[in-house]
Design a protein around this motif. Structure first.
Motif, PDB file in Angstrom:
ATOM      1  N   SER A  19       0.776  -0.951   0.114  1.00 39.53           N
ATOM      2  CA  SER A  19       0.244  -0.058  -0.054  1.00 39.53           C
ATOM      3  C   SER A  19       0.810   1.358   0.125  1.00 39.53           C
ATOM      4  O   SER A  19       0.659   2.373  -0.805  1.00 39.53           O
ATOM      5  CB  SER A  19      -0.810   0.089   1.128  1.00 39.53           C
ATOM      6  N   HIS A  60      -4.073   4.331  -5.426  1.00 41.09           N
ATOM      7  CA  HIS A  60      -4.186   3.776  -3.712  1.00 41.09           C
ATOM      8  C   HIS A  60      -5.436   4.280  -3.350  1.00 41.09           C
ATOM      9  O   HIS A  60      -5.900   3.666  -2.458  1.00 41.09           O
ATOM     10  CB  HIS A  60      -2.742   4.624  -3.240  1.00 41.09           C
ATOM     11  N   LEU A  79      -4.729  -2.453  -5.966  1.00 40.85           N
ATOM     12  CA  LEU A  79      -3.569  -1.711  -5.878  1.00 40.85           C
ATOM     13  C   LEU A  79      -2.470  -1.910  -7.083  1.00 40.85           C
ATOM     14  O   LEU A  79      -1.831  -1.122  -7.800  1.00 40.85           O
ATOM     15  CB  LEU A  79      -2.661  -2.225  -4.663  1.00 40.85           C
TER      16      LEU A  79
END
Length: 429
Positions: free
Chosen positions: A345, A356, A372
């Protein structure tokens, strides 16, 4: 390495990633040899069709293959047994009771110490039918030489109670009363969403004449009139699937996945769901030396929160060891297993804040890695960063003939800065 040089590889990020994977050689002495949690999705269909379903499940087929054939189920049983997983989760994708015979076959054959079945409970229409189905489940489990512990876990929340084909509060009561009266060798638990804390626990307690006892922020116990207890756990509200279309977002009444998983981090800021035994209804995600695996109803499988979206496999007679070796031929798997989903992340937030933000907005750990890593250039950039990390720490090598072998072996190379600049340039930033 200059930005212009690196940008050339981003002209076709998918091909560049494949070339890098072909040259990648990890230096681990030993790969994981067993599973932790094994999730099997028996069907993508569900008659309840909740408006918040993360899988967008209803009775409309969304693929050419909505369930495993009998032969594929037997192959899955072999694979699950070979994985030596600590827990089998019959869950996800749709309603497993639509494949009731598959549930029974799994229960009587798989070699795992614990099994959990997640269901909407729509089948518990009468006390008699409820008792018959629970009895068949208990009998199937008793035929298993492994004698696994078994939990039947029902999903209960406002969306199930108000679905197109709702599950009535009386149906949840049928399951709990049958369990309390017949004493089968299985446990019963309930799972809800945090916005319904204080609501569905009160409703089911009134139905059963029970009281509610608080355990912690996420868990309650229903104390039945005879003193037996039934756990009720409250998970975060996920805004994926159908829930992304809801006008209510529950941001004020549901914590984020980062807040939810905080207590389960192996160390501050490190969460590897790829090596956790999912046991939310008991309030724990204990770490394991094994790997969590998800097997979907179309036969695809992957390491849960540990596999890039382009590395999933299809069940096809490969051994568990062969599958693990394939997954670990990707440096992204090393990143996710070693450092966890928050590490990924943070990398993507630096590379592409918009990607994100959209991924985190879903508040769903099950889709987080795929979201992601959805853009092919972000996926290639993360591959470069993970490779650089492993190579400079002498945990991997790249074939000398690969044009990036030298730069990715240089600990002074600013690979993160270069990737950030290239990705931003591709976005026109």
């Amino acid at each position: 390495m200059r930005q212009e040089h690196l940008a050339e590889f981003f002209a076709d990020p998918t091909a560049a990633r494949n070339d890098l994977l072909a040259a990648f050689r990890h230096r681990l002495d030993r790969l994981p040899t067993r599973g932790s949690s094994f999730f099997i999705h028996l069907s993508e269909l569900c008659p309840v069709a909740c408006e918040h379903c993360m899988y967008s499940s209803d009775l409309q087929r969304k693929s050419d293959k909505d369930s495993l054939s009998e032969a594929e189920l037997e192959e899955a049983i072999r694979f699950i047994t070979e994985s030596r997983s600590q827990k089998l989760n019959i869950t996800g994708g749709g309603e497993p009771f639509l494949k009731f015979s598959s549930i029974l076959r799994l229960l009587e054959t798989v070699d795992v110490p614990r099994v959990e079945i997640v269901t909407a409970g729509h089948w518990a229409t009468t006390p008699k039918r409820t008792a018959r189905l629970i009895g068949r489940i208990d009998e199937a489990r008793s035929r298993n030489p492994r004698d696994p512990d078994l939990m039947l876990r029902l999903s209960i929340d406002r969306y199930h109670l108000n679905a197109p084909r709702p599950v009535r509060i009386e149906q949840y009561g049928n399951v709990v009363r049958c369990w309390a009266e017949t004493r089968p060798r299985l446990a019963v638990g309930l799972r809800s969403i945090q916005p319904d804390l204080g609501t569905v626990d009160r409703l089911i307690a009134e139905e059963l004449g029970a009281t509610v006892r608080e355990v912690d922020d996420w868990n309650r116990l229903l104390v039945l009139p005879d003193g037996q207890t039934v756990p009720l756990t409250f998970n975060v509200f996920r805004r994926s699937g159908k829930a992304s279309r809801l006008t209510e977002d529950h941001q004020e009444t549901s914590k984020s996945i980062r807040e939810y998983y905080g207590p389960f981090e192996t160390r501050p800021g490190t969460l590897s769901l790829a090596t956790a035994v999912n046991d939310a209804i008991r309030g724990a995600y204990p770490p394991s030396s094994g790997l969590a695996v998800t097997l979907n109803s179309d036969g695809t499988f992957w390491i849960f929160c540990g596999t890039a979206p382009d590395r999933k496999l299809v069940l096809n007679r490969e051994s568990f060891a062969e599958a693990v070796a394939y997954f670990f031929d990707d440096p992204i798997t090393h990143l996710l297993v070693d450092d966890g989903i928050w590490a990924l992340s943070d990398l993507v937030m630096d590379l592409d804040p918009a990607v994100h933000a959209m991924a985190l907005a879903k508040n769903d750990s099950a889709s987080l890695v795929d979201d992601l890593l959805g853009p092919d250039d972000v996926r290639f950039a993360v591959t470069l960063l993970a490779t650089h990390h492993l190579v400079t720490r002498q945990r991997a090598t790249l074939d000398a003939g690969h044009p990036l072998a030298g730069p990715l072996a240089d600990p002074r190379a600013d690979v993160a800065g270069l990737c950030r600049a290239v990705v931003a340039g591709r976005r026109g930033a």
